[in-house]
Motif scaffolding. Structure first.
Motif, short mmCIF file in Angstrom:
data_model
loop_
_atom_site.label_atom_id
_atom_site.label_comp_id
_atom_site.label_asym_id
_atom_site.label_seq_id
_atom_site.Cartn_x
_atom_site.Cartn_y
_atom_site.Cartn_z
N ALA A 27 0.92 -1.24 -0.11
CA ALA A 27 -0.08 0.07 0.15
C ALA A 27 0.78 1.31 0.11
O ALA A 27 2.16 1.31 0.42
N GLU A 28 0.07 2.49 -0.31
CA GLU A 28 1.08 3.60 -0.53
C GLU A 28 1.15 4.25 0.76
O GLU A 28 0.23 3.98 1.87
N VAL A 29 2.13 5.19 0.92
CA VAL A 29 2.43 5.77 2.18
C VAL A 29 1.39 6.80 2.38
O VAL A 29 0.66 7.41 1.43
N GLY A 30 0.69 6.89 3.57
CA GLY A 30 -0.51 7.49 3.79
C GLY A 30 -1.68 6.77 3.84
O GLY A 30 -3.00 7.44 4.21
N ALA A 31 -1.91 5.70 3.11
CA ALA A 31 -2.98 4.88 2.90
C ALA A 31 -3.54 4.20 4.36
O ALA A 31 -2.79 4.15 5.27
N LYS A 32 -4.71 4.19 4.45
CA LYS A 32 -5.29 3.54 5.55
C LYS A 32 -5.43 2.01 5.43
O LYS A 32 -6.01 1.63 4.41
#
Length: 167
Positions: A27-32
């Protein structure tokens, strides 16, 4: 309130606001992301049934994707002239737990303000401690050591007195 979550083949005890390093999540940085809870503790109420605990949502935010420390793998067989040295760096993800069920993490701004107030109070206390530390050695002086008197060695009867003329 805290929960035991399972991710990457490991189990972690998490509470709102905790930061931890887990095996890499895609998952990307900042994703929940939502983690699987296997046990939930809310005060005196404990839900240990994984099927019922899975209904509780544990939400985390991805802070960073990074590599862990290098782990050395050394293979060796004695008397066979076989040695191999390999290294490995595990891909990790740093996450922060945002909420466990209905409990949410408190805002970090409040923590920073409290830390600043504590820093302002510290210097005055540190100066007082330094002043006390300077006074303390002056008050305590080590006792003076008494000189040790040497006793003359006993002369043997067979020995002749040494003189400058006897060479």
């Amino acid at each position: 309130m805290y929960a035991i979550v399972k991710t990457g083949g490991k189990q972690y005890k998490v509470a709102p606001g905790d930061k931890l390093n887990i095996e890499k999540l895609d998952a990307e940085v900042g994703a929940k992301v939502e983690l699987d809870a296997i046990c939930v503790v809310d005060g005196s109420k404990v839900e240990a049934d994984p099927a019922k605990a899975a209904a509780t949502k544990v939400v985390a935010v991805i802070l960073e994707q990074f590599k862990g420390e290098k782990q050395l793998v050394f293979k060796f067989k004695k008397r066979k002239n076989y040695k191999k040295l390999r290294g490995h760096r595990q891909q990790l993800t740093r996450i922060e737990i945002e909420s466990v069920g209905s409990a949410k993490a408190s805002k970090p701004a409040a923590k920073k303000a409290a830390a600043k107030k504590a820093d302002e109070v510290k210097p005055a206390a540190d100066q007082a401690e330094k002043a006390d530390a300077k006074k303390a050695p002056a008050e305590k002086k080590p006792a003076a050591k008494k000189p040790v008197e040497k006793k003359p060695a006993a002369k043997k009867a067979d020995e002749k007195p040494a003189s400058d003329d006897a060479e």
